[in-house]
Design an enzyme around this catalytic site. Structure first.
Site, PDB file in Angstrom:
ATOM      1  N   GLU A  90      31.736  40.935  42.474  1.00  0.00           N
ATOM      2  CA  GLU A  90      33.311  40.768  42.247  1.00  0.00           C
ATOM      3  C   GLU A  90      33.553  39.159  41.873  1.00  0.00           C
ATOM      4  O   GLU A  90      33.254  38.309  42.604  1.00  0.00           O
ATOM      5  CB  GLU A  90      33.806  40.938  43.492  1.00  0.00           C
ATOM      6  CG  GLU A  90      35.538  40.688  43.475  1.00  0.00           C
ATOM      7  CD  GLU A  90      36.058  41.563  42.310  1.00  0.00           C
ATOM      8  OE1 GLU A  90      36.536  40.946  41.627  1.00  0.00           O
ATOM      9  OE2 GLU A  90      36.272  42.404  42.494  1.00  0.00           O
ATOM     10  N   ASP A 117      30.013  37.593  37.468  1.00  0.00           N
ATOM     11  CA  ASP A 117      29.972  38.735  36.559  1.00  0.00           C
ATOM     12  C   ASP A 117      28.721  39.619  36.645  1.00  0.00           C
ATOM     13  O   ASP A 117      27.654  39.344  37.103  1.00  0.00           O
ATOM     14  CB  ASP A 117      29.826  38.229  35.139  1.00  0.00           C
ATOM     15  CG  ASP A 117      30.221  39.288  33.915  1.00  0.00           C
ATOM     16  OD1 ASP A 117      29.772  40.413  33.923  1.00  0.00           O
ATOM     17  OD2 ASP A 117      30.584  38.545  32.909  1.00  0.00           O
ATOM     18  N   ASP A 139      39.417  47.606  36.574  1.00  0.00           N
ATOM     19  CA  ASP A 139      40.436  47.388  35.831  1.00  0.00           C
ATOM     20  C   ASP A 139      40.734  48.246  34.772  1.00  0.00           C
ATOM     21  O   ASP A 139      39.855  48.602  33.790  1.00  0.00           O
ATOM     22  CB  ASP A 139      40.261  45.903  35.221  1.00  0.00           C
ATOM     23  CG  ASP A 139      41.343  45.029  34.549  1.00  0.00           C
ATOM     24  OD1 ASP A 139      42.306  45.852  33.732  1.00  0.00           O
ATOM     25  OD2 ASP A 139      41.558  44.027  34.724  1.00  0.00           O
ATOM     26  N   ASP A 175      42.661  56.168  38.837  1.00  0.00           N
ATOM     27  CA  ASP A 175      43.891  56.757  38.803  1.00  0.00           C
ATOM     28  C   ASP A 175      44.300  56.968  37.355  1.00  0.00           C
ATOM     29  O   ASP A 175      45.645  57.476  37.062  1.00  0.00           O
ATOM     30  CB  ASP A 175      45.054  56.197  39.562  1.00  0.00           C
ATOM     31  CG  ASP A 175      45.194  54.876  39.597  1.00  0.00           C
ATOM     32  OD1 ASP A 175      44.260  54.049  39.322  1.00  0.00           O
ATOM     33  OD2 ASP A 175      46.527  54.546  39.059  1.00  0.00           O
ATOM     34  N   ARG A 213      43.609  49.813  49.015  1.00  0.00           N
ATOM     35  CA  ARG A 213      44.731  49.553  48.693  1.00  0.00           C
ATOM     36  C   ARG A 213      45.199  49.700  47.175  1.00  0.00           C
ATOM     37  O   ARG A 213      46.340  50.133  46.887  1.00  0.00           O
ATOM     38  CB  ARG A 213      44.868  47.840  49.049  1.00  0.00           C
ATOM     39  CG  ARG A 213      43.906  47.101  48.292  1.00  0.00           C
ATOM     40  CD  ARG A 213      44.123  45.442  48.674  1.00  0.00           C
ATOM     41  NE  ARG A 213      43.168  44.763  48.043  1.00  0.00           N
ATOM     42  CZ  ARG A 213      43.709  43.619  47.418  1.00  0.00           C
ATOM     43  NH1 ARG A 213      45.095  43.461  47.281  1.00  0.00           N
ATOM     44  NH2 ARG A 213      42.850  42.809  46.727  1.00  0.00           N
TER      45      ARG A 213
END
Length: 233
Positions: A90, A117, A139, A175, A213
């Site tokens: 991350e 990265d 993302d 999503d 989350r």
């Protein structure tokens, strides 16, 4: 070992957000170095020697989570699966600090953390060394002109395929319907088989899933999660 010439790589995501809390600064100062998987950066490892995963995890199977966000799923899997070692990757330092706090509270010891990265990590992971990989709510880069920045492109999928063992599982949760479309186009093209046989195979979460989350935000905003499972051919 790969080329010693550092490739030019644009990075488009966030590296740092709002100011860290004092406790988070302390976690970074006290805990991060000890959790390193080894020399990943070009400054530490200019010849790009492979990481010694046997020394890191004592011969355990190794899993990889790319972009662990706040780290809740990573810590959850580490607690459920003490027989494996898990590397989390991350670049967003606020997320790294959040993870370190969760590791302290959970007391898990089978984790390594690369705060950078994923492409640099792929350079030094041995071929066929990873048994399972996770890409969870990446993302979305929603604008069409930015779709090439998504993880599900050859720049990321080809090295991921290289470091996964034959038959290894690759899980993707998102999503964003257009991200699903691109994933189902690009991931099989990169050498993976989609394992869905019925709608529930992508509508229902995995048995060992922990809702993050990011997923809770998607549900509040009326978006539908998709759970895609692939196997490396």
């Amino acid at each position: 070992m790969t080329s010693t010439r550092r490739p030019h790589r644009n990075f488009y995501g966030r590296i740092k957000g709002k100011s860290l809390k004092p406790a988070q600064e302390r976690y970074l100062a006290e805990d991060l170095e000890a959790l390193s998987p080894g020399p990943v950066s070009w400054e530490e490892n200019p010849e790009r020697h492979d990481l010694d995963l046997g020394a890191l995890f004592g011969g355990k199977d190794v899993w990889l989570e790319v972009g662990f966000g706040g780290g809740e799923h990573l810590v959850h899997q580490a607690g459920r699966n003490p027989e494996v070692g898990i590397i989390g990757c991350e670049p967003y330092i606020n997320g790294v600090a959040m993870l370190l706090g969760k590791i302290r509270r959970a007391g898990v010891e089978n984790l390594a953390v690369h705060p950078g990265d994923a492409r640099d990590l792929f350079d030094v992971l041995p071929e066929g060394s990873i048994s399972r990989a996770f890409l969870l709510y990446p993302d979305p880069w929603p604008k069409a002109r930015h779709h090439r920045r998504r993880f599900v492109t050859p720049e990321h999928l080809e090295p991921l395929h290289r470091v996964l063992k034959p038959g290894a599982i690759f899980r993707v949760a998102t999503d964003i319907e257009d991200y699903v479309r691109q994933t189902l186009e690009e991931v099989p093209r990169a050498g993976f088989e989609w394992l869905a046989e019925r709608p529930d195979d992508w509508r229902q979460p995995w048995d060992d899933w922990l809702s993050t989350r990011y997923e809770q935000k998607a549900l509040r905003e009326g978006r539908t999660p998709h759970y895609l499972t692939f196997r490396r051919r």
